[in-house]
Design an enzyme around this catalytic site. Structure first.
Site, mmCIF file in Angstrom:
data_model
loop_
_atom_site.group_PDB
_atom_site.id
_atom_site.type_symbol
_atom_site.label_atom_id
_atom_site.label_comp_id
_atom_site.label_asym_id
_atom_site.label_seq_id
_atom_site.Cartn_x
_atom_site.Cartn_y
_atom_site.Cartn_z
ATOM 1 N N PHE A 217 0.989 -1.118 -0.079
ATOM 2 C CA PHE A 217 -0.127 0.067 -0.016
ATOM 3 C C PHE A 217 0.811 1.105 0.011
ATOM 4 O O PHE A 217 1.849 1.369 0.919
ATOM 5 C CB PHE A 217 -0.976 0.067 1.259
ATOM 6 C CG PHE A 217 -1.593 1.385 1.415
ATOM 7 C CD1 PHE A 217 -2.888 1.698 0.955
ATOM 8 C CD2 PHE A 217 -0.885 2.462 1.868
ATOM 9 C CE1 PHE A 217 -3.433 2.987 1.171
ATOM 10 C CE2 PHE A 217 -1.571 3.692 2.094
ATOM 11 C CZ PHE A 217 -2.972 3.696 1.728
ATOM 12 N N GLU A 218 0.532 2.097 -0.859
ATOM 13 C CA GLU A 218 1.438 3.526 -0.930
ATOM 14 C C GLU A 218 0.304 4.402 -1.663
ATOM 15 O O GLU A 218 -0.223 3.896 -2.816
ATOM 16 C CB GLU A 218 2.670 3.506 -1.725
ATOM 17 C CG GLU A 218 3.996 2.757 -1.221
ATOM 18 C CD GLU A 218 5.112 2.687 -2.070
ATOM 19 O OE1 GLU A 218 4.804 2.648 -3.423
ATOM 20 O OE2 GLU A 218 6.075 2.723 -1.422
ATOM 21 N N VAL A 219 0.397 5.576 -0.811
ATOM 22 C CA VAL A 219 -0.123 6.640 -1.874
ATOM 23 C C VAL A 219 0.929 7.671 -1.922
ATOM 24 O O VAL A 219 1.585 8.045 -0.576
ATOM 25 C CB VAL A 219 -1.284 7.339 -1.408
ATOM 26 C CG1 VAL A 219 -1.907 8.596 -2.120
ATOM 27 C CG2 VAL A 219 -2.483 6.376 -1.042
#
Ligand SMILES: Nc1nc2c(ncn2[C@@H]2O[C@H](COP(=O)(O)OP(=O)(O)OP(=O)(O)O)[C@@H](O)[C@H]2O)c(=O)[nH]1
Ligand SMILES: [Mg+2]
Length: 330
Positions: A217-219
């Site tokens: 998960f990454e933004v």
């Protein structure tokens, strides 16, 4: 469902996948759409080292409310660079297989980690965007997302974000910190003053404590990854060869970069984005939040305050108050 009002950022979801991942990817998309994107209609970029087949394109595009794009990764971004000694790399894989290190014998896993470390953000399709949100197959989103995380990043000058953090397997990165120290010596101009070194090291940078943000998960900001600072960091690591002579993961690579090249308040923890990737869950701390966001995760499974999580360090370093109820989840 109504489309959310307000401006949109120049942003996209991004998924690296094989054709055979199609149904696991479909599950992830369904949840992202139901919990968020059906009201925002952001684009989705798919990347693959082989051409996507018609089934993959049909299934994914029918589930996504934004535009979909399918890219093939150029060979030089998914192969051994010339400076790598193939025999040495092979001996390492055989040794890691004997030691039963997870994915230790895999060539494709190493190409994947190197690609996610140094190339995804410069694929032709990605050059059109400023922000990305990474999605992997078979992940779960347990709560509604009531606002636009891309816009949050933009308006609050955040460059990188996470929901889960933990300690890396030492056997996969024996010399990653040596290369990092070399980078710090050679490029002191890139090391930001108000950085998060304390998240990464307990002795002022002498050794790495293995803490990293979990990168499935990454933004984050693509312009940051495309900066000279990040580029010089990746280049130093790539020349040292640890993607092949060890099994460096993109999670510690991104995390060390975020920890040293960004100011500490440019890194954000999304407590309200509930998430699962085998075997860890981030379920928001705080019953009120969970009810308001219609969450379906079991708070007992929340990993944030357990002993193997590094999230407490992030809170301490940034002088943040932990959400109410965290003590009950250690
Ligand atoms: N095109 C392509 N994608 C890959 C390949 N290997 C992994 N991926 C993708 O890269 C991402 C990470 O791979 P995973 O196999 O999920 O690795 P992981 O998350 O460390 O391990 P798991 O616990 O198995 O999920 C996923 O989005 C995969 O679909 C590959 O050989 N080709
Ligand atoms: Mg995965």
């Amino acid at each position: 469902m109504e489309t959310a009002p307000g401006p949109r950022m120049n942003a996209t979801f991004v998924t690296l996948a094989r054709n055979s991942d199609v149904w696991e990817v479909a599950r992830s998309i369904r949840q992202v759409e139901d919990r968020f994107n059906k009201r925002y209609h952001y684009d989705w970029v798919f990347l693959n080292d082989k051409p996507f087949d018609d089934e993959f394109k049909k299934v994914t595009s029918s589930l996504i409310s934004g535009k979909t794009h399918y890219g093939i990764i150029p060979e030089e971004h998914w192969s051994f660079p010339d400076h790598i000694d193939l025999d040495k790399a092979k001996a390492v894989r055989e040794d890691m297989a004997k030691k039963k290190i997870i994915y230790g014998d895999s060539i494709s896993y190493r190409h994947m980690c190197r690609f996610e470390s140094g190339f995804f953000y410069r694929q032709e399709l990605m050059l059109n965007y400023d922000y990305y949100w990474r999605v992997e197959p078979s992940v779960e989103y347990f709560c509604d997302i009531h606002y636009d995380p891309f816009r949050f990043m933009h308006e609050n000058n955040k460059k990188y974000s996470f929901v889960l953090s933990l300690y890396e397997y030492a056997e996969t990165i024996p010399t990653l910190w040596d290369s990092t120290k070399k980078f710090m010596r050679e490029h002191p101009e890139h090391i930001v003053e108000d950085n998060s070194m304390k998240f990464l090291s307990d002795d002022g940078g002498e050794t790495y404590n293995k803490c990293h943000f979990w990168s499935n998960f990454e933004v984050g900001s693509l312009n940051w990854l495309r900066s000279k600072a990040y580029g010089d960091f990746f280049e130093t690591l790539d020349q040292d060869g640890g993607f092949f002579y060890e099994r460096w993961g993109d999670a510690p690579v991104h995390s060390i970069a975020a920890g040293l090249l960004l100011k500490k308040d440019e890194v954000h923890f999304f407590n309200d984005i509930a998430y699962y990737h085998v075997p860890f869950t981030h379920c928001p701390t705080g019953e009120e939040t969970r009810q308001e966001l219609r969450c379906h995760c079991n708070p007992k499974n929340n990993f944030d305050w357990k002993g193997y999580s590094c999230t407490s360090r992030y809170f301490d370093l940034n002088n943040l108050d932990k959400p109410d109820g965290w003590e009950k989840q250690t």
